[in-house]
Design an enzyme around this catalytic site. Structure first.
Site, PDB file in Angstrom:
ATOM      1  N   HIS A 276       0.865  -1.179   0.000  1.00 16.55           N
ATOM      2  CA  HIS A 276       0.000   0.000   0.000  1.00 16.55           C
ATOM      3  C   HIS A 276       0.899   1.226   0.000  1.00 16.55           C
ATOM      4  CE1 HIS A 276      -3.311  -2.717   1.763  1.00 16.55           C
ATOM      5  NE2 HIS A 276      -3.499  -2.544   0.474  1.00 16.55           N
ATOM      6  N   ALA A 277       0.679   2.103  -0.994  1.00 18.35           N
ATOM      7  CA  ALA A 277       1.646   3.160  -1.294  1.00 18.35           C
ATOM      8  C   ALA A 277       1.922   4.078  -0.108  1.00 18.35           C
ATOM      9  CB  ALA A 277       1.131   3.965  -2.482  1.00 18.35           C
ATOM     10  N   ARG A 278       0.866   4.477   0.614  1.00 12.53           N
ATOM     11  CA  ARG A 278       1.029   5.530   1.623  1.00 12.53           C
ATOM     12  C   ARG A 278       1.675   5.027   2.908  1.00 12.53           C
ATOM     13  NH1 ARG A 278      -5.496   5.899   2.101  1.00 12.53           N
ATOM     14  NH2 ARG A 278      -5.879   3.918   3.141  1.00 12.53           N
ATOM     15  N   GLU A 279       1.905   3.727   3.012  1.00 15.76           N
ATOM     16  CA  GLU A 279       2.441   3.170   4.255  1.00 15.76           C
ATOM     17  C   GLU A 279       3.968   3.285   4.233  1.00 15.76           C
ATOM     18  OE1 GLU A 279       0.466  -0.671   4.307  1.00 15.76           O
ATOM     19  OE2 GLU A 279      -1.499   0.294   4.240  1.00 15.76           O
TER      20      GLU A 279
ATOM     21  N   ARG B 240      -3.258   4.870  -1.839  1.00 15.58           N
ATOM     22  CA  ARG B 240      -3.118   3.510  -1.312  1.00 15.58           C
ATOM     23  C   ARG B 240      -2.859   2.472  -2.402  1.00 15.58           C
ATOM     24  NH1 ARG B 240      -5.728  -0.104   2.674  1.00 15.58           N
ATOM     25  NH2 ARG B 240      -6.677  -1.882   1.676  1.00 15.58           N
TER      26      ARG B 240
ATOM     27  N   ARG C 199      -5.635  -7.085  -2.415  1.00 17.00           N
ATOM     28  CA  ARG C 199      -6.904  -7.813  -2.535  1.00 17.00           C
ATOM     29  C   ARG C 199      -6.946  -8.534  -3.889  1.00 17.00           C
ATOM     30  NH1 ARG C 199      -6.442  -6.051   1.686  1.00 17.00           N
ATOM     31  NH2 ARG C 199      -7.964  -5.159   3.145  1.00 17.00           N
TER      32      ARG C 199
ATOM     33  N   SER D   7       1.242  -0.841   7.416  1.00 14.70           N
ATOM     34  CA  SER D   7       1.021  -0.005   8.584  1.00 14.70           C
ATOM     35  C   SER D   7      -0.432   0.471   8.500  1.00 14.70           C
ATOM     36  CB  SER D   7       1.984   1.185   8.614  1.00 14.70           C
ATOM     37  OG  SER D   7       1.607   2.183   7.675  1.00 14.70           O
ATOM     38  N   TYR D   8      -1.055   0.829   9.604  1.00 11.02           N
ATOM     39  CA  TYR D   8      -0.531   0.870  10.941  1.00 11.02           C
ATOM     40  C   TYR D   8      -1.474   0.090  11.825  1.00 11.02           C
ATOM     41  CZ  TYR D   8      -4.255   4.337  10.944  1.00 11.02           C
ATOM     42  OH  TYR D   8      -5.469   4.960  10.774  1.00 11.02           O
TER      43      TYR D   8
ATOM     44  N   GLU E 257       1.426  -5.216  10.755  1.00 17.40           N
ATOM     45  CA  GLU E 257       0.947  -3.836  10.694  1.00 17.40           C
ATOM     46  C   GLU E 257       1.817  -3.132  11.722  1.00 17.40           C
ATOM     47  OE1 GLU E 257      -1.394  -2.433   8.853  1.00 17.40           O
ATOM     48  OE2 GLU E 257      -2.510  -4.142   8.036  1.00 17.40           O
TER      49      GLU E 257
HETATM   50 ZN    ZN Z   1      -1.524  -1.940   4.038  1.00 19.02          ZN
END
Ligand code: ZN
Length: 762
Positions: free
Chosen positions: A181-184, A239, A257, A309-310, A382
């Site tokens: 997920h990009a923003r993590e 994301r 997913r 995260s998170y 996470e």
């Molecule tokens: Zn994630």
């Protein structure tokens, strides 16, 4: 002429310069002025859908029912309030957080390699993540090389670094990857941190040397490359990948997913704009295809770690079904150890469990596919924090976050599932105690991984004296993968140690527990008897101290309408139990309410265990809590001996055996306590029901009847027996357990008769 900057300072500027250039080429960086992050209570699927329809961004890595962190503009706040209750404001200045995160470090202090983990970095450009991997390869050319994992939708390379020595040719492999997920962003620091740690410590730390010699590491900082770059250039909170689904807005596919196991199931969405949009088919996305094909092309991969995260969680399969995997016990064992290892570094708590129950259903996730289709030990983290900063975790937590993940990650990678050509399982567990004078059978299973069992080589090694040599005996094959070992009878003075060995069909010798780099054995305690010295079957009202809705009585099968199962309709034995709300669920937003036993005398007892039967429903511990606690100092310092580490949803009576020896042994003033709560405002469950409570001690101080320990049952012991003899149903007095031959918790005429039989003369 321009003033001369130190080279390091110049290099450090480049990522920010190149970033600015890229941003202006694409579009302006999205601003979050007036945006807040609020935690809302989502109680139903309908509320979740309504929230998503408002167009607000749900920030949890796995959205579902429960407390959800939501990014809202000033305009959207009222609409969100109309859908769900806002529990609290986590951040009231999102743009400020984004600005602070991007502020470059004080330039003169920066060495872009040594200071890499002091800030976040773009993917490309000097000082960026790919640059760092290349730098590792340049500095450690015999151990590290770049690996092209595949190509993204927008044609970029997913880079990883391969780390291993040439000491051994055939070896298992480990894959750790971040930023699915990009923003993590914090998750993209984990693989490079591990890479650097392995390289720096090779030849220095024997454990790391052993690992790098015997495991092939593929460490992939950023799996979702296009999305990650977009999160730097355009939208910090992006994301998904960068798929244009054709709906008029480029809204992407959630590549976690999009994996093939259980694809399309609960916790994934068919709506293109949803954060969990699964794509048009399993593996519709080039990123998931690339990593899938990488796993297939490397059949030696035996562990994968997908870092998100998170929330501070350690997760394992399954995500698509609440059924437990056949390897649940192994996952739980390794996961519990990882939790303790993380806690031991900076005191940060991680909760653990299968994805489906520890967070929410999530179908089409990487861990389900790698586990089910490739037999790979598959965990997901996470990582920090629990929502205060969320995805925008300040850079000054990067190092601490990785420091605490390191020992847990090593533990997982060192497990037999990964390291051994054959793997031992103990379906019935290993004996923590053995009975003096009796053989102890151990049931085990040997699972072929990269080799099969060389017939006749499976052996038990044991010794009863820690300074003596090990005796080797063959295991008895029971057919298929199953074997039986027998620890031979021994006496109370010995401290048995044991391990198992087997030879693989490829000639590889291996042991369990693994003996490298330091020898390790299982050990067990010899006990001569288990003595039950306290029993409360709750058939009559014992009148214990109660708070809130704790009650003694007849449970009515109520509750369980929102989640879990109903209360029972009778006790484990007979009708009565102690329960929290005998006719339904525990309520929302309750504090801790406890049931407390009267004083129990444990003086003269050792190895004390608490046993009881439980029928419990409680939501996962991010929301609701259930505890068992014990105290021995007049109620001052209660010790928690059990708490729910995941959701608990009993649909039958379950036996519990808790070791409370550390608190209770030898103590005259012991109290037991069961606590319900606290609970949040979300789902409620049926809560505690308990029955048939007991305490037993373990005894091994010599021969039964030999009170003074002189090796004989003689006149002196007889004199003591007269003192201890108190008749049937009188609890065993201090030190008198050695006369309780029939272990019925009293010293009566039957014990007297047994004593006479063993009497060796005056
Ligand atoms: Zn994630």
């Amino acid at each position: 002429m321009l003033p001369r900057l130190p080279l390091a300072a110049f290099l450090a500027l480049i990522p920010y310069l190149s970033l600015a250039a890229t941003a202006s080429r694409a579009q302006e960086l999205k601003r979050f002025d007036g945006y807040q992050i609020v935690r809302v209570e989502v109680n139903t699927q309908a509320e979740l859908a309504a929230l998503e329809q408002l167009g607000v961004e749900i920030l949890n890595c796995t959205p579902g029912i429960g407390p959800m962190d939501v990014l809202v503009s000033a305009d959207q706040l009222a609409a969100v309030r109309g859908v769900a209750r806002i529990e609290r404001v986590l951040q009231d200045d999102v743009q400020g957080m984004v600005d602070r995160e991007r502020a470059p470090l004080a330039v003169a202090a920066v060495d872009p390699f040594a200071d890499f983990f002091l800030s976040y970095h773009p993917y490309e450009g000097i000082g960026g993540i790919v640059w760092y991997m290349n730098e590792l390869v340049t500095r450690y050319p015999t151990l590290a090389s770049m690996v092209n994992v595949g190509t993204t939708l927008e044609g970029r390379t997913i880079w990883g670094v391969r780390i291993t020595s040439n000491a051994v040719v055939t070896k298992p492999a480990a894959v750790y990857f971040g930023c699915e997920h990009a923003r993590e962003w914090i998750t993209g620091t984990v693989p490079p941190y591990m890479a650097n740690y392995f390289l720096e410590n090779y030849g220095v730390d024997p454990q790391i040397t052993d690992l790098v010699d015997h495991v092939e590491f593929f460490l992939i900082p950023v799996f979702n490359v296009d999305g990650y770059i977009y999160s730097w250039t355009t939208d910090r909170l992006w994301r998904k990948n960068r798929r244009n689904n054709g709906g008029g807005v480029l809204d992407g596919v959630d590549i976690n997913r999009n994996w093939g196991e259980g694809w399309g199931g609960p916790g994934s969405s068919g709506t293109m704009s949803d954060p969990t949009y699964r794509g048009t088919a399993p593996f519709s996305e080039p990123e998931t295809r690339a990593l899938r094909d990488f796993f297939i092309a490397h059949p030696n991969v035996r562990v994968q770690l997908d870092v998100h995260s998170y929330s501070q969680l350690i997760l394992w399969p399954y995500g698509y079904t609440q059924a437990l995997s056949p390897d649940q016990a192994v996952y739980q064992d390794i996961g519990s150890a990882m939790k303790s290892l993380i806690y031991g570094v900076h005191g940060v708590n991680y909760n653990i469990g299968p994805l489906y129950t520890a967070i929410y259903p999530a179908a089409g996730v990487s861990v389900d596919w790698t586990y089910a289709q490739r037999g790979i030990l598959s965990y997901s983290y996470e990582v920090r924090d629990t929502g205060f900063y969320g995805f925008i975790l300040p850079a000054d937590q990067i190092i601490a976050n990785n420091e605490e993940l390191l020992p847990a990650t090593l533990h997982m990678t060192n497990s037999d599932w990964v390291r051994s050509p054959l793997r031992f399982e103990f379906p019935n567990g290993l004996p923590s105690t053995v009975t003096a004078g009796a053989d102890t059978p151990i049931f085990l299973r040997i699972i072929a991984q990269s080799e099969s069992v060389e017939p006749g080589t499976a052996s038990l090694h044991y010794r009863n004296d820690p300074s003596g040599p090990f005796v080797v005996t063959p295991l008895t094959p029971l057919g298929g993968l199953d074997y039986q070992a027998v620890l031979p009878a021994t006496n109370c003075t010995s401290t048995p140690e044991f391990y198992f060995s087997v030879e693989g069909s490829g000639g590889t010798p291996m042991t369990n527990p693994r003996q490298t780099p330091t020898a390790r054995y299982y050990s067990t305690v010899v006990v001569s008897q288990f003595l039950t010295f306290f029993q409360q079957n709750l058939d009559g009202n014992p009148g214990w101290t109660k708070q809130g809705l704790w009650l003694w009585g007849h449970p009515t099968g109520g509750g369980g309408t929102q989640a879990g199962y109903r209360d029972p309709t009778s006790g484990h034995t007979n009708s009565y139990v102690y329960g929290y709300n005998l006719s339904g669920d525990y309520p929302n937003n309750m504090p801790e309410y406890s049931l407390t036993s009267p004083r129990i005398d444990c003086s003269g007892r050792s190895g004390v265990h608490l046993t009881f039967w439980r029928w419990l429903g409680v939501e996962q511990p991010a929301y609701d809590h259930a505890y068992v606690r014990v105290v021995s100092d007049n109620g001052i310092n209660w010790t928690t001996v059990w708490q729910n580490e995941t959701e608990v949803a009993d649909s039958a009576w379950v036996f519990q055996d808790l070791d409370i020896s550390a608190v209770a042994d030898g103590q005259p003033t012991v109290y037991l306590r069961w606590t319900m709560g606290s609970s949040d405002g979300g789902l409620t469950y049926c809560g505690w029901n308990i029955d048939d409570i007991g305490l037993y001690s373990t005894l091994c101080n010599g021969m039964m009847g030999d009170y003074n320990g002189d090796g004989r049952v003689d006149q002196e012991d007889f004199n003591q027996l007269l003192t201890c003899h108190a008749g049937p149903d009188v609890p065993v007095g201090p030190g008198c357990a050695i006369f309780d031959f029939d272990a019925d918790a009293d010293v009566d005429l039957r014990d007297f008769a047994e004593f006479q039989l063993r009497f060796t003369g005056p």
